[in-house]
Design an enzyme around this catalytic site. Structure first.
Site, PDB file in Angstrom:
ATOM      1  N   ASP A  71      -6.643  -6.121   4.968  1.00 25.82           N
ATOM      2  CA  ASP A  71      -6.024  -4.795   4.856  1.00 25.82           C
ATOM      3  C   ASP A  71      -5.980  -4.139   6.227  1.00 25.82           C
ATOM      4  OD1 ASP A  71      -5.125  -2.320   4.065  1.00 25.82           O
ATOM      5  OD2 ASP A  71      -6.828  -1.871   2.745  1.00 25.82           O
ATOM      6  N   GLY A  72      -4.761  -3.928   6.714  1.00 30.13           N
ATOM      7  CA  GLY A  72      -4.571  -3.214   7.984  1.00 30.13           C
ATOM      8  C   GLY A  72      -3.878  -4.082   9.020  1.00 30.13           C
ATOM      9  N   GLY A  73      -2.706  -3.627   9.451  1.00 24.94           N
ATOM     10  CA  GLY A  73      -1.982  -4.360  10.495  1.00 24.94           C
ATOM     11  C   GLY A  73      -1.393  -5.682  10.036  1.00 24.94           C
ATOM     12  N   PHE A  99      -6.089   5.095   8.309  1.00 25.83           N
ATOM     13  CA  PHE A  99      -4.678   5.356   8.606  1.00 25.83           C
ATOM     14  C   PHE A  99      -3.874   4.068   8.519  1.00 25.83           C
ATOM     15  CE2 PHE A  99      -7.315   8.380  10.848  1.00 25.83           C
ATOM     16  CZ  PHE A  99      -6.759   9.590  10.454  1.00 25.83           C
ATOM     17  N   GLY A 100      -2.601   4.224   8.148  1.00 23.26           N
ATOM     18  CA  GLY A 100      -1.690   3.094   8.183  1.00 23.26           C
ATOM     19  C   GLY A 100      -1.115   2.940   9.589  1.00 23.26           C
ATOM     20  N   GLY A 101      -0.413   1.848   9.780  1.00 17.52           N
ATOM     21  CA  GLY A 101       0.324   1.665  11.026  1.00 17.52           C
ATOM     22  C   GLY A 101      -0.506   1.280  12.244  1.00 17.52           C
ATOM     23  N   ASP A 133      -4.783   3.685  -1.772  1.00 19.02           N
ATOM     24  CA  ASP A 133      -5.860   4.028  -0.849  1.00 19.02           C
ATOM     25  C   ASP A 133      -6.388   5.425  -1.124  1.00 19.02           C
ATOM     26  OD1 ASP A 133      -6.044   1.734   0.949  1.00 19.02           O
ATOM     27  OD2 ASP A 133      -3.980   2.243   1.486  1.00 19.02           O
ATOM     28  N   MET A 154      -8.942   8.213  -0.095  1.00 23.71           N
ATOM     29  CA  MET A 154      -9.757   8.589   1.077  1.00 23.71           C
ATOM     30  C   MET A 154     -10.298  10.005   0.894  1.00 23.71           C
ATOM     31  SD  MET A 154      -7.391   7.235   4.197  1.00 23.71           S
ATOM     32  CE  MET A 154      -6.480   5.681   4.077  1.00 23.71           C
ATOM     33  N   MET A 185     -12.142   4.524  -0.273  1.00 19.06           N
ATOM     34  CA  MET A 185     -12.752   4.838   1.033  1.00 19.06           C
ATOM     35  C   MET A 185     -13.396   6.213   0.907  1.00 19.06           C
ATOM     36  SD  MET A 185      -9.652   3.308   3.278  1.00 19.06           S
ATOM     37  CE  MET A 185      -8.597   3.312   1.839  1.00 19.06           C
ATOM     38  N   SER A 219       2.956  -0.192   6.141  1.00 19.17           N
ATOM     39  CA  SER A 219       4.140   0.070   6.969  1.00 19.17           C
ATOM     40  C   SER A 219       5.080  -1.126   7.055  1.00 19.17           C
ATOM     41  CB  SER A 219       3.723   0.559   8.357  1.00 19.17           C
ATOM     42  OG  SER A 219       2.562  -0.055   8.790  1.00 19.17           O
ATOM     43  N   SER A 271       0.847  -1.191   0.000  1.00 26.91           N
ATOM     44  CA  SER A 271       0.000   0.000   0.000  1.00 26.91           C
ATOM     45  C   SER A 271       0.881   1.238   0.000  1.00 26.91           C
ATOM     46  CB  SER A 271      -0.893   0.007   1.243  1.00 26.91           C
ATOM     47  OG  SER A 271      -1.404   1.306   1.435  1.00 26.91           O
ATOM     48  N   MET A 310     -11.432  -5.428   6.131  1.00 26.50           N
ATOM     49  CA  MET A 310     -10.621  -4.439   6.848  1.00 26.50           C
ATOM     50  C   MET A 310     -10.296  -5.014   8.220  1.00 26.50           C
ATOM     51  SD  MET A 310     -10.210  -2.187   4.629  1.00 26.50           S
ATOM     52  CE  MET A 310      -9.098  -1.262   5.698  1.00 26.50           C
ATOM     53  N   HIS A 318      -1.341  -1.364  -4.183  1.00 25.94           N
ATOM     54  CA  HIS A 318      -2.592  -0.978  -3.528  1.00 25.94           C
ATOM     55  C   HIS A 318      -2.593   0.541  -3.303  1.00 25.94           C
ATOM     56  CE1 HIS A 318      -6.041  -1.928  -0.844  1.00 25.94           C
ATOM     57  NE2 HIS A 318      -5.588  -0.948  -0.088  1.00 25.94           N
ATOM     58  N   HIS A 366      -8.431   1.093  -3.738  1.00 24.14           N
ATOM     59  CA  HIS A 366      -9.340   0.899  -2.601  1.00 24.14           C
ATOM     60  C   HIS A 366     -10.014   2.241  -2.310  1.00 24.14           C
ATOM     61  CE1 HIS A 366      -9.524  -0.110   2.012  1.00 24.14           C
ATOM     62  NE2 HIS A 366     -10.729  -0.007   1.469  1.00 24.14           N
TER      63      HIS A 366
END
Ligand code: DX5
Ligand code: ZN
Length: 223
Positions: free
Chosen positions: A175-177, A143-145, A35, A37, A68, A198, A8, A137, A33, A66
């Site tokens: 997606d995420g973490g 947010f990333g991270g 994002d 937003m 959002m 990240s 991402s 999700m 990817h 993606h």
């Protein structure tokens, strides 16, 4: 099972976005990817068609966009013109989701549907035959991270069973973490597309090594 790693660019260094995208592609990424937003559906603003088109010029990899954003229907054509190969919309933003997915397909690209963490799997049950990918999700988008929400593993498993019962080759993304510690469990529960920001662009070992380590961890967990 074939795993796809989707870096991402949200976590990339925007002062050298082209180099970052090329490093990800050379490092074995399967998709890029992106994002988008809008500051309404999620509490953050990122970028739109000009950045998609810049990334398009930097790589021939599929661009996985993606969305959002509220009322995504207003922008689908512009994103495809900019170079998107797949558009993923959120079930929460699209009251006429079936029509929105048809619009995406009519533009000649693949369609995905994303679900926020609190959204039950049942919200997409009837639409499953109409998508090429479901994107779970595993954090609250914006947010990333952030840290992966562990209860999402159960949702991944539920959707994997539903896909198996349907018998269509639908991808199941998370997606995420997603990082080297969490990817194994996600793969074991049935995910096959891994979006990571990240853990790739922020990795001390470098982009290529991070992608390889993620893929190895997913494969090891499934073997
Ligand atoms: C979150 C975005 C993600 C984000 C993931 O709202 O949809 O794609 O970039 O970032 P990491 O991998 O850092 O959690
Ligand atoms: Zn994303």
């Amino acid at each position: 099972m074939t795993f796809k790693i989707a870096p991402s660019i949200l976590a990339a260094d925007f002062t050298k976005l082209g180099d970052e995208v090329r490093a990800a592609a050379d490092g074995g990424a399967d998709l890029i990817h992106i994002d988008v937003m809008d500051g309404h559906f999620v509490p953050n603003l990122t970028f739109g068609a000009p950045i998609i088109s810049a990334v398009r010029r930097a790589t021939s990899l599929p661009l996985d966009v993606h969305l959002m954003i509220e009322q995504p229907e207003r922008h689908l054509e512009a994103f495809v013109e900019a170079g998107a190969d797949m558009l993923t919309v959120h079930v929460e933003t699209s009251p006429h989701l079936h029509r929105t997915l048809q619009q995406i397909h009519n533009l000649g690209v693949k369609a995905g549907v994303a679900l926020n963490p609190h959204t039950p799997y049942e919200w997409i049950r009837e639409i499953l035959p109409d998508v090429e990918r479901v994107l779970v999700m595993t954090v609250d988008p914006g947010f990333g991270g952030q840290r992966l929400i562990p209860s999402m593993l159960y949702k991944v498993e539920q959707i994997r069973s539903a896909i198996a019962a349907l018998g269509q080759p639908i991808e199941l993304g998370v997606d995420g973490g997603v990082d080297q510690r969490t990817i194994g469990a996600l793969a074991q529960h049935g995910a096959d597309v891994f979006v990571a920001g990240s853990a790739i662009f922020g990795a001390a070992e470098g982009i290529a090594a991070a992608i390889a380590a993620l893929r190895a961890a997913a494969r090891q967990a499934k073997s």
